[in-house]
Design an enzyme around this catalytic site. Structure first.
Site, short mmCIF file in Angstrom:
data_model
loop_
_atom_site.label_atom_id
_atom_site.label_comp_id
_atom_site.label_asym_id
_atom_site.label_seq_id
_atom_site.Cartn_x
_atom_site.Cartn_y
_atom_site.Cartn_z
N SER A 241 27.70 -15.73 80.52
CA SER A 241 28.32 -16.53 81.57
C SER A 241 27.66 -17.91 81.60
O SER A 241 26.75 -18.21 80.83
CB SER A 241 28.16 -15.85 82.93
OG SER A 241 26.79 -15.82 83.32
N LYS A 242 28.14 -18.74 82.50
CA LYS A 242 27.64 -20.11 82.60
C LYS A 242 26.13 -20.18 82.81
O LYS A 242 25.48 -21.13 82.39
CB LYS A 242 28.36 -20.85 83.75
CG LYS A 242 29.68 -21.49 83.34
CD LYS A 242 29.45 -22.65 82.40
CE LYS A 242 30.76 -23.36 82.05
NZ LYS A 242 30.55 -24.39 81.02
N ARG A 243 25.59 -19.17 83.47
CA ARG A 243 24.14 -19.23 83.74
C ARG A 243 23.32 -19.15 82.45
O ARG A 243 22.15 -19.50 82.44
CB ARG A 243 23.72 -18.11 84.70
CG ARG A 243 23.78 -16.71 84.13
CD ARG A 243 23.27 -15.66 85.11
NE ARG A 243 23.34 -14.33 84.57
CZ ARG A 243 24.42 -13.57 84.54
NH1 ARG A 243 25.54 -14.03 85.05
NH2 ARG A 243 24.39 -12.35 84.02
N GLY A 245 24.21 -20.75 79.73
CA GLY A 245 24.39 -21.99 78.97
C GLY A 245 25.86 -22.19 78.65
O GLY A 245 26.75 -21.71 79.35
#
Length: 469
Positions: A241-243, A245
């Protein structure tokens, strides 16, 4: 294999090509290309709110950068809605599907009661076996007649045999009350009509296979080979996920990773050929097989990605690397290289690409090429240029004017120059780096001299020496 292999990549247009989607596309591309088959592209654009031309173009751009060429025209799933509805009507006529007049309120009431009583909430429509003459003139959906007993076995090339009890399958809707087809129907029809022999996709679609197989069975179509590949997780073992990267291929492109390195890394992410880590496209195509895909989720590792990308940059032909560098400058809105800079890059690529893992690192190592006189040293380099060092550079310059301009001669001359002054060449390297590049971390002094040439090297040393005392 008598039948030609046909694979497909079928993304939903979300505004970018997800890194997980890129790997799925890569696996399909490798499998088809290795076997002289076809690799098709279908955009599953039935969600009209999200399906914009810009979103589709982002997918096409991502695949083009990854080097994943597809065969034939891009297929729009939305554009085939009439064909999907036609198949539903054929199933209805054959008795494999039925009209259901239950309202949403009735279905919800059933589910609420079932939940309260601890029963299965799978809706069992009373209209499944209703005689046509009892049908009211009201809006209705068309549902498939799912098998009620026994089991459906998905013979999966990655997961093995997966058994799903048929009592867990509902009579899924094929056509909504407004006549539009649902996603499950569209996928099965499109895969059949496009001649897809191998459905290679994420294992989040595994349960969908059992439902789509119902359509194949009802229509008497031969099943494709299913291969559900594990998803990509972050370093912490959780879904990417975005967390963790970047998620889109465009982001990796803008960070400066070379496409060949991305292909190699993503191919190795969940698939293996012995202990091989670094390989070419030709090797990947020769080796790739579904049996090499593991069942466990793969973990994305930026250090491994950078290591693989560095090896590909080192192995890439200089002209190809320069071309990709120029594309990187363009998509990151940086000034293009001038013709003289391009020529110097080609001359110096041998000493620039060896330890660069990304294009920003390549550019960083090439600052001595991109800089122009007078060189403005950064703070760390400027500290190397005290009056003593500048004086030494001024004294060295005339010796270099008569030097033979090759590595051996330059090393011998500068070493002797240092010894004659009771020091070692290492003491001169810092000031020379500062004078030639304006930085303290650079390629070797002799590589910079050779790439810049005699006239430019002497000019930069003269500039530095003239500021002494």
């Amino acid at each position: 294999m008598s039948q030609q292999v046909v694979t497909r990549f079928a993304p939903s247009p979300t505004g970018y090509l997800h890194i997980g989607g890129a790997r799925t596309a890569l696996f399909n591309w490798l499998f088809a290309r290795a076997r002289g088959g076809k690799f098709l592209l279908r955009i599953e654009d039935t969600d009209r709110a999200r399906s914009t031309p810009e979103a589709t173009q982002a997918i096409l751009d991502g695949m083009a950068w990854m080097g994943l060429d597809h065969d034939g025209e891009v297929v729009s799933q939305f554009g085939r809605a009439g064909r999907h509805a036609e198949v539903a009507q054929q199933m209805l006529k054959a008795g494999a599907a039925y009209k259901c007049f239950a309202t949403q309120d009735e279905i919800q009431t059933f589910r609420d009661a079932a939940k309260a009583e601890g029963r299965s909430t799978i809706y069992r429509s009373p209209w499944r076996d209703a005689a046509p003459e009892t049908h009211p003139d009201l809006p209705h959906v068309i549902r498939i007649k799912a098998p009620r007993d026994g089991a459906t076995i998905i013979n999966d090339a990655v997961q093995g045999d997966v058994t799903i009890r048929n009592e867990q399958l509902d009579d899924m809707v094929l056509l909504r009350s407004d006549g539009t087809p649902v996603y499950m129907l569209a996928v099965a029809v499109d895969d059949h009509d496009m001649g897809v022999t191998h459905v290679i996709r994420g294992d989040d679609h595994l349960n969908n296979a059992a439902r789509q197989m119902m359509i194949y069975h009802a229509m008497g179509w031969p099943l494709p080979v299913y291969a559900h590949i594990p998803l990509i997780h972050g370093p912490d073992g959780k879904k990417l996920s975005k967390r963790h990267g970047a998620l889109g291929t465009q982001e990796y492109r803008q960070m400066g990773y070379p496409a060949a390195g991305m292909r190699n890394y993503l191919a190795r992410l969940g698939w293996s050929h012995g202990d091989d880590e670094f390989f070419t496209d030709a090797q990947a195509q020769a080796w790739f097989d579904l049996s090499g895909i593991g069942k466990a989720a793969a973990r994305f590792d930026f250090k491994k990605l950078e290591n693989i990308c560095g090896q590909h940059m080192a192995a890439m032909p200089d002209a190809a690397l320069l071309h990709e560098l120029q594309s990187f400058l363009d998509i990151t809105d940086q000034p293009p290289l001038t013709a003289p800079q391009s020529a110097l890059f080609l001359d110096g690529m041998y000493c620039l690409k060896e330890r660069a893992r990304t294009f920003p690192e390549l550019i960083d190592k090439a600052q001595f090429i991109l800089a122009s006189r007078p060189i403005e040293p950064d703070d760390k380099a400027a500290a190397q240029l005290d009056s003593v060092s500048r004086g030494m550079l001024k004294e060295l310059t005339p010796h270099l004017q008569n030097a033979t301009w090759n590595r051996d001669s330059l090393e011998e001359l500068t070493t002797q120059f240092a010894e004659d002054r009771g020091t070692k060449f290492g003491k001169m390297a810092g000031p020379l780096r500062a004078a030639l590049a304006g930085r303290s971390a650079t390629p070797s002094v002799f590589d910079m001299m050779l790439v810049l040439g005699q006239a430019e090297t002497l000019g930069r040393l003269t500039d530095a020496g003239q500021q002494s005392g």
